[in-house]
Design a protein around this motif. Structure first.
Motif, PDB file in Angstrom:
ATOM      1  N   TYR A 279     -31.861 -42.255-130.044  1.00 10.78           N
ATOM      2  CA  TYR A 279     -32.362 -43.312-129.175  1.00 10.78           C
ATOM      3  C   TYR A 279     -33.508 -44.009-129.343  1.00 10.78           C
ATOM      4  O   TYR A 279     -34.043 -44.613-128.316  1.00 10.78           O
ATOM      5  CB  TYR A 279     -32.058 -42.709-127.799  1.00 10.78           C
ATOM      6  CG  TYR A 279     -30.674 -42.275-127.582  1.00 10.78           C
ATOM      7  CD1 TYR A 279     -30.058 -43.200-126.929  1.00 10.78           C
ATOM      8  CD2 TYR A 279     -29.892 -41.013-127.898  1.00 10.78           C
ATOM      9  CE1 TYR A 279     -28.518 -43.205-126.415  1.00 10.78           C
ATOM     10  CE2 TYR A 279     -28.525 -41.010-127.671  1.00 10.78           C
ATOM     11  CZ  TYR A 279     -27.992 -41.800-126.928  1.00 10.78           C
ATOM     12  OH  TYR A 279     -26.716 -41.599-126.710  1.00 10.78           O
ATOM     13  N   GLN A 280     -34.305 -43.772-130.529  1.00  7.51           N
ATOM     14  CA  GLN A 280     -35.625 -44.584-130.688  1.00  7.51           C
ATOM     15  C   GLN A 280     -35.187 -45.747-131.267  1.00  7.51           C
ATOM     16  O   GLN A 280     -35.962 -46.596-131.735  1.00  7.51           O
ATOM     17  CB  GLN A 280     -36.548 -43.534-131.205  1.00  7.51           C
ATOM     18  CG  GLN A 280     -37.073 -42.575-130.445  1.00  7.51           C
ATOM     19  CD  GLN A 280     -38.437 -41.475-131.451  1.00  7.51           C
ATOM     20  OE1 GLN A 280     -38.583 -41.913-132.222  1.00  7.51           O
ATOM     21  NE2 GLN A 280     -38.150 -40.279-130.720  1.00  7.51           N
ATOM     22  N   SER A 281     -33.999 -46.035-131.671  1.00  4.84           N
ATOM     23  CA  SER A 281     -33.564 -47.128-132.579  1.00  4.84           C
ATOM     24  C   SER A 281     -32.935 -48.119-131.527  1.00  4.84           C
ATOM     25  O   SER A 281     -31.937 -47.744-130.616  1.00  4.84           O
ATOM     26  CB  SER A 281     -32.427 -46.953-133.303  1.00  4.84           C
ATOM     27  OG  SER A 281     -31.666 -48.076-133.939  1.00  4.84           O
ATOM     28  N   THR A 282     -33.245 -49.481-131.538  1.00  4.05           N
ATOM     29  CA  THR A 282     -32.583 -50.560-130.652  1.00  4.05           C
ATOM     30  C   THR A 282     -31.331 -50.702-130.990  1.00  4.05           C
ATOM     31  O   THR A 282     -30.615 -51.430-130.340  1.00  4.05           O
ATOM     32  CB  THR A 282     -33.556 -51.658-130.595  1.00  4.05           C
ATOM     33  OG1 THR A 282     -33.671 -52.154-132.359  1.00  4.05           O
ATOM     34  CG2 THR A 282     -34.857 -51.649-130.456  1.00  4.05           C
ATOM     35  N   ARG A 283     -30.904 -50.226-132.141  1.00  4.65           N
ATOM     36  CA  ARG A 283     -29.207 -50.147-132.348  1.00  4.65           C
ATOM     37  C   ARG A 283     -28.393 -49.526-131.213  1.00  4.65           C
ATOM     38  O   ARG A 283     -27.158 -50.011-131.078  1.00  4.65           O
ATOM     39  CB  ARG A 283     -28.910 -49.677-133.745  1.00  4.65           C
ATOM     40  CG  ARG A 283     -29.432 -50.192-135.020  1.00  4.65           C
ATOM     41  CD  ARG A 283     -28.948 -49.796-136.335  1.00  4.65           C
ATOM     42  NE  ARG A 283     -29.071 -48.600-136.437  1.00  4.65           N
ATOM     43  CZ  ARG A 283     -30.143 -48.032-137.106  1.00  4.65           C
ATOM     44  NH1 ARG A 283     -31.024 -48.806-137.315  1.00  4.65           N
ATOM     45  NH2 ARG A 283     -30.388 -46.607-137.251  1.00  4.65           N
ATOM     46  N   MET A 284     -29.080 -48.638-130.532  1.00  6.75           N
ATOM     47  CA  MET A 284     -28.373 -47.989-129.460  1.00  6.75           C
ATOM     48  C   MET A 284     -28.398 -48.867-128.122  1.00  6.75           C
ATOM     49  O   MET A 284     -27.858 -48.446-127.266  1.00  6.75           O
ATOM     50  CB  MET A 284     -29.077 -46.641-129.000  1.00  6.75           C
ATOM     51  CG  MET A 284     -28.868 -45.663-130.177  1.00  6.75           C
ATOM     52  SD  MET A 284     -27.346 -45.178-130.803  1.00  6.75           S
ATOM     53  CE  MET A 284     -26.599 -44.406-129.304  1.00  6.75           C
ATOM     54  N   GLY A 285     -28.999 -50.017-128.152  1.00 10.35           N
ATOM     55  CA  GLY A 285     -28.608 -50.987-127.083  1.00 10.35           C
ATOM     56  C   GLY A 285     -29.471 -50.500-125.931  1.00 10.35           C
ATOM     57  O   GLY A 285     -30.602 -49.792-125.898  1.00 10.35           O
ATOM     58  N   THR A 286     -29.126 -50.724-124.575  1.00 16.59           N
ATOM     59  CA  THR A 286     -29.591 -50.743-123.519  1.00 16.59           C
ATOM     60  C   THR A 286     -30.139 -49.192-123.396  1.00 16.59           C
ATOM     61  O   THR A 286     -30.935 -48.680-122.516  1.00 16.59           O
ATOM     62  CB  THR A 286     -29.078 -51.177-122.277  1.00 16.59           C
ATOM     63  OG1 THR A 286     -27.704 -50.655-122.183  1.00 16.59           O
ATOM     64  CG2 THR A 286     -28.785 -52.700-122.276  1.00 16.59           C
ATOM     65  N   LYS A 287     -29.159 -48.200-123.687  1.00 15.71           N
ATOM     66  CA  LYS A 287     -29.417 -46.856-123.627  1.00 15.71           C
ATOM     67  C   LYS A 287     -30.685 -46.340-124.252  1.00 15.71           C
ATOM     68  O   LYS A 287     -31.344 -45.558-123.713  1.00 15.71           O
ATOM     69  CB  LYS A 287     -28.367 -46.205-124.259  1.00 15.71           C
ATOM     70  CG  LYS A 287     -26.868 -46.181-123.574  1.00 15.71           C
ATOM     71  CD  LYS A 287     -26.765 -45.798-122.169  1.00 15.71           C
ATOM     72  CE  LYS A 287     -25.443 -45.549-121.635  1.00 15.71           C
ATOM     73  NZ  LYS A 287     -25.493 -44.964-120.272  1.00 15.71           N
ATOM     74  N   ALA A 288     -31.087 -47.154-125.428  1.00 12.34           N
ATOM     75  CA  ALA A 288     -32.260 -46.816-125.940  1.00 12.34           C
ATOM     76  C   ALA A 288     -33.357 -47.497-125.248  1.00 12.34           C
ATOM     77  O   ALA A 288     -34.578 -46.755-125.290  1.00 12.34           O
ATOM     78  CB  ALA A 288     -32.098 -47.156-127.701  1.00 12.34           C
ATOM     79  N   ILE A 289     -33.292 -48.694-124.875  1.00 16.94           N
ATOM     80  CA  ILE A 289     -34.373 -49.438-124.513  1.00 16.94           C
ATOM     81  C   ILE A 289     -35.132 -48.929-123.150  1.00 16.94           C
ATOM     82  O   ILE A 289     -36.003 -49.086-122.898  1.00 16.94           O
ATOM     83  CB  ILE A 289     -34.076 -50.920-124.239  1.00 16.94           C
ATOM     84  CG1 ILE A 289     -33.536 -51.625-125.675  1.00 16.94           C
ATOM     85  CG2 ILE A 289     -35.143 -51.648-123.484  1.00 16.94           C
ATOM     86  CD1 ILE A 289     -32.837 -52.858-125.498  1.00 16.94           C
ATOM     87  N   PHE A 290     -34.231 -48.267-122.494  1.00 21.06           N
ATOM     88  CA  PHE A 290     -34.633 -47.696-120.908  1.00 21.06           C
ATOM     89  C   PHE A 290     -34.919 -46.403-121.029  1.00 21.06           C
ATOM     90  O   PHE A 290     -35.261 -45.862-119.935  1.00 21.06           O
ATOM     91  CB  PHE A 290     -33.629 -48.222-120.129  1.00 21.06           C
ATOM     92  CG  PHE A 290     -33.753 -49.716-119.791  1.00 21.06           C
ATOM     93  CD1 PHE A 290     -34.823 -50.655-119.401  1.00 21.06           C
ATOM     94  CD2 PHE A 290     -32.414 -50.516-120.158  1.00 21.06           C
ATOM     95  CE1 PHE A 290     -34.635 -51.754-119.044  1.00 21.06           C
ATOM     96  CE2 PHE A 290     -32.496 -51.797-119.995  1.00 21.06           C
ATOM     97  CZ  PHE A 290     -33.378 -52.406-119.365  1.00 21.06           C
ATOM     98  N   VAL A 291     -34.937 -45.611-122.094  1.00 20.37           N
ATOM     99  CA  VAL A 291     -35.251 -43.936-121.970  1.00 20.37           C
ATOM    100  C   VAL A 291     -36.628 -43.869-121.240  1.00 20.37           C
ATOM    101  O   VAL A 291     -36.263 -43.019-120.246  1.00 20.37           O
ATOM    102  CB  VAL A 291     -34.953 -43.201-123.479  1.00 20.37           C
ATOM    103  CG1 VAL A 291     -35.346 -41.858-123.118  1.00 20.37           C
ATOM    104  CG2 VAL A 291     -33.689 -43.471-124.172  1.00 20.37           C
ATOM    105  N   LEU A 292     -37.683 -44.301-121.701  1.00 22.95           N
ATOM    106  CA  LEU A 292     -38.828 -44.156-120.985  1.00 22.95           C
ATOM    107  C   LEU A 292     -38.845 -44.495-119.623  1.00 22.95           C
ATOM    108  O   LEU A 292     -39.314 -43.771-118.744  1.00 22.95           O
ATOM    109  CB  LEU A 292     -39.953 -44.735-121.920  1.00 22.95           C
ATOM    110  CG  LEU A 292     -41.111 -44.303-121.921  1.00 22.95           C
ATOM    111  CD1 LEU A 292     -41.324 -42.736-122.059  1.00 22.95           C
ATOM    112  CD2 LEU A 292     -42.319 -45.040-122.846  1.00 22.95           C
ATOM    113  N   ASP A 293     -38.106 -45.604-119.272  1.00 22.41           N
ATOM    114  CA  ASP A 293     -38.242 -46.007-118.146  1.00 22.41           C
ATOM    115  C   ASP A 293     -37.263 -44.773-117.171  1.00 22.41           C
ATOM    116  O   ASP A 293     -37.333 -44.617-115.890  1.00 22.41           O
ATOM    117  CB  ASP A 293     -37.541 -47.531-118.057  1.00 22.41           C
ATOM    118  CG  ASP A 293     -37.656 -48.083-116.540  1.00 22.41           C
ATOM    119  OD1 ASP A 293     -38.630 -48.543-116.270  1.00 22.41           O
ATOM    120  OD2 ASP A 293     -36.844 -47.972-115.778  1.00 22.41           O
TER     121      ASP A 293
END
Length: 322
Positions: A148-162
């Protein structure tokens, strides 16, 4: 150090059995994920998967324990740290996590040292132990799963830290005595030395700890040349932060995401200096301290007040996390 192969993934069915309703802390603001809290004793399979993912993520960047799974006595001891994870119910996977302990629950060794993971690297003043620790949440072992550090995983990856901040914010609601966060940010030994020194110099300038509440046992020396020191000649935080960002990007890298996240959280943060964690691949750990009451209003609304509104709106209980 002998480096062992990392254990295989834990079966999804075993994880789902342990992620029960009473361990659900909240649903995230973005991406439709879920936050769970558990101990190693309550959810041993989830603990194994967290340990696997932590070791995989940290080892990828040159850190880690070198063991088959990153689980230590602080995870497993009675009354030890709890695990907070982001769970993706769609893909049935752990996206990231922290471990944490409330200061009011921290035990002490016979020589008076707090039984905290960071006590191996930092000394705690009597003032900190007396006036702050009982109302502090210590956060550690922050990770985002490699996948999930790859943007290929879409919004799931983008918002993990949030999503993780949604969980951390909720801890202050279920435990109103939690008035401070104490944690650390990690930089790996292969991170650019000049960038590291610029970042640490910037943090030291704008987020000092004049009371020396917590100090590194063996502080990492920060070497900054006159030219780099002059970059931060302004007393304006925003100006200096832009200059820091520009200089780091010139080196072809970015400020580590967690460092940026902490900087954006509160203008009153304290930085406790940096120590080398020899048990964890010689990564460099910088102590961070934030008062919940001094978190920027926008961040409070996003990560704390949203949980209060949702809980009051649908009658959720603070299920055993306080």
């Amino acid at each position: 150090m002998c480096v062992l192969p990392i254990i295989p993934p834990v079966a999804t069915a075993l994880l789902e059995q342990e992620l029960t309703a009473e361990r659900l802390l909240r649903v995230t603001n973005k991406a439709g994920n879920e936050i769970y809290v558990f101990t190693a004793e309550e959810a041993p399979h989830c603990m194994q998967e967290v340990g696997r993912l932590r070791e995989e993520a940290f080892r990828h960047y040159g850190g880690g324990t070198g063991k088959a799974v990153d689980i230590d006595e602080f995870d497993t001891m009675p009354g030890g740290y709890r695990q907070l994870i982001v769970w993706d119910p769609e893909n049935k996977a752990i996206l990231g996590g922290y471990r944490f302990i409330y200061g009011s629950e921290v035990g002490f060794s016979p020589d008076g040292k707090p039984l905290l993971a960071t006590a191996e690297m930092f000394d705690f003043s009597d003032a900190f132990l007396r006036d702050y620790l009982p109302n502090t949440v210590e956060l550690g072992r922050s990770f985002v799963s490699l996948q999930y550090q790859s943007t290929r995983m879409g919004t799931k990856a983008i918002f993990v830290l949030d999503n993780l901040w949604d969980g951390i914010g909720a801890l202050t609601v279920v435990n109103p005595d939690a008035l401070y966060f104490y944690g650390k940010v990690t930089m790996f030994k292969d991170y650019n030395r000049r960038a590291r020194n610029l970042i640490l110099h910037f943090l030291r300038k704008h987020f000092p700890d004049p009371d020396r509440l917590v100090t590194p046992i063996h502080p990492l020396p920060i070497e900054v040349c006159e030219e780099d020191e002059a970059l931060f000649s302004s007393e304006d935080f925003g100006t200096n932060y832009k200059r820091l960002n520009t200089e780091v990007r010139k080196l072809g890298i970015n400020i580590p995401p967690l460092v940026s996240a902490y900087i954006a959280l509160s203008p009153e943060m304290r930085v406790f200096g940096t120590a080398v964690n020899e048990e964890f691949g010689d990564v460099e750990e910088t102590g961070i301290f934030i008062a919940v009451g001094q978190i920027l209003e926008e961040k409070k609304q996003r990560h704390i007040e949203s949980f209060v509104r949702n809980r009051n709106g649908n009658g959720e209980a603070a299920n055993g996390h306080g």
